[in-house]
Design a protein around this motif. Structure first.
Motif, mmCIF file in Angstrom:
data_model
loop_
_atom_site.group_PDB
_atom_site.id
_atom_site.type_symbol
_atom_site.label_atom_id
_atom_site.label_comp_id
_atom_site.label_asym_id
_atom_site.label_seq_id
_atom_site.Cartn_x
_atom_site.Cartn_y
_atom_site.Cartn_z
ATOM 1 N N UNK A 210 0.854 -1.196 0.000
ATOM 2 C CA UNK A 210 0.000 0.000 0.000
ATOM 3 C C UNK A 210 0.885 1.240 0.000
ATOM 4 N N UNK A 211 0.291 2.342 -0.454
ATOM 5 C CA UNK A 211 1.024 3.604 -0.486
ATOM 6 C C UNK A 211 0.114 4.700 -0.999
ATOM 7 N N UNK A 212 0.703 5.798 -1.437
ATOM 8 C CA UNK A 212 -0.052 6.932 -1.948
ATOM 9 C C UNK A 212 0.411 7.288 -3.359
ATOM 10 N N UNK A 213 -0.533 7.657 -4.187
ATOM 11 C CA UNK A 213 -0.223 8.293 -5.465
ATOM 12 C C UNK A 213 -0.349 9.788 -5.232
ATOM 13 N N UNK A 214 0.740 10.536 -5.453
ATOM 14 C CA UNK A 214 0.827 11.913 -5.007
ATOM 15 C C UNK A 214 1.086 12.861 -6.165
ATOM 16 N N UNK A 215 0.278 13.918 -6.240
ATOM 17 C CA UNK A 215 0.453 14.991 -7.212
ATOM 18 C C UNK A 215 0.975 16.222 -6.477
ATOM 19 N N UNK A 216 2.139 16.722 -6.880
ATOM 20 C CA UNK A 216 2.779 17.846 -6.194
ATOM 21 C C UNK A 216 2.980 19.011 -7.153
ATOM 22 N N UNK A 217 2.886 20.222 -6.619
ATOM 23 C CA UNK A 217 3.218 21.415 -7.389
ATOM 24 C C UNK A 217 4.695 21.742 -7.214
ATOM 25 N N UNK A 218 5.272 22.406 -8.214
ATOM 26 C CA UNK A 218 6.681 22.777 -8.160
ATOM 27 C C UNK A 218 6.890 24.123 -8.833
ATOM 28 N N UNK A 219 7.696 24.989 -8.200
ATOM 29 C CA UNK A 219 8.018 26.292 -8.769
ATOM 30 C C UNK A 219 9.098 26.210 -9.837
ATOM 31 N N UNK A 220 10.023 25.264 -9.700
ATOM 32 C CA UNK A 220 11.226 25.283 -10.536
ATOM 33 C C UNK A 220 11.498 23.991 -11.305
ATOM 34 N N UNK A 221 10.689 22.958 -11.096
ATOM 35 C CA UNK A 221 10.903 21.707 -11.805
ATOM 36 C C UNK A 221 11.941 20.808 -11.189
ATOM 37 N N UNK A 222 12.420 21.166 -9.985
ATOM 38 C CA UNK A 222 13.400 20.304 -9.323
ATOM 39 C C UNK A 222 13.119 20.148 -7.840
ATOM 40 N N UNK A 223 12.296 21.017 -7.260
ATOM 41 C CA UNK A 223 11.958 20.939 -5.836
ATOM 42 C C UNK A 223 10.437 20.984 -5.673
ATOM 43 N N UNK A 224 9.959 20.411 -4.578
ATOM 44 C CA UNK A 224 8.518 20.400 -4.332
ATOM 45 C C UNK A 224 8.146 21.134 -3.058
ATOM 46 N N UNK A 225 9.047 21.948 -2.536
ATOM 47 C CA UNK A 225 8.704 22.763 -1.373
ATOM 48 C C UNK A 225 8.525 24.208 -1.797
#
Length: 225
Positions: A210-225
């Motif tokens: 089991x786990x999560x399928x996660x969609x994240x936003x990114x400002x620069x295409x290399x980080x997700x914070x």
């Protein structure tokens, strides 16, 4: 080359695939499928077809509909997210998820948005969908995505075991894959009007189911914070 004894032309949709040779109908195929399925129609929209109905798909080439359709045949597969057209079943993390706010690739007002919750500070803006999987099996996680305030998203199979985990980044402005997580393969397809189908394929390990399928936003295409 020997003269063919059987020739098929996919020119219609239904429970039959008709043959040109032989012309008496003995070469016709009966078509069956146990569930609804989608295709791209001549208008470039995603259309749902019913059980046991064959599909003529018009390929999208650089976001433009091809004039020549072909019979769409696929391997059997099961969707782990049975209401995949809505975000309401996702968990939010520093994010606001809203359904039915933009026209989706099928031409209906069913597209959803994911935005920063705007409460200040830094963090990962994401939506998470829990799934149960089989061990040592291949899965594909895909979304139709269109840029709004940022150019980049990341798809991340999360809380599985490496190499299943990892962010794969997509550029929704240029329609390109930026980077692919270790152990994944990735694909991006242009559906026109700014919409892209982004997908990652990964294989689960022999332990975690089991786990999560996660969609994240990114400002620069290399980080997700």
């Amino acid at each position: 080359m020997k003269k063919p004894k059987l020739a098929l032309i996919p020119s219609t949709m239904g429970e039959k695939v008709f043959s040109v040779l032989p012309s008496n109908g003995s070469g016709d195929f009966t078509f069956s499928r146990g569930s609804a399925a989608t295709r791209i129609n001549k208008d470039g929209l995603i259309e749902t077809m019913g059980d046991n109905v064959s599909r003529l798909e018009y390929p999208m080439i650089d976001g433009v509909v091809s004039e020549c359709p072909s019979l769409l045949l696929e391997n059997g597969a099961t969707n782990q997210i049975t209401q995949s057209e809505v975000f309401s079943g996702y968990n939010e993390n520093n994010a606001v998820l809203a359904d039915n706010v933009i026209t989706s690739p099928d031409g209906t007002l069913t597209g959803a948005s994911i935005t920063d919750d705007n409460i200040g500070g830094t963090g990962i803006v994401q939506g998470l969908q829990a799934v149960t999987v089989d061990v040592l099996s291949e899965y594909t996680w895909s979304v139709f995505a269109k840029k709004k305030g940022v150019d980049y998203i990341a798809l991340r199979p999360n809380t599985f075991t490496t190499p299943s985990n990892g962010d794969t980044f997509f550029d929704l402005n240029l329609g390109e894959i930026v980077s692919v997580a270790t152990g994944h393969t990735a694909k991006i397809e242009d559906y026109g009007s700014g919409w892209y189908r982004c997908s990652v394929t990964f294989t689960t390990d022999e332990i975690v189911t089991s786990g999560n399928l996660t969609l994240r936003l990114s400002d620069d295409g290399s980080n997700t914070t």
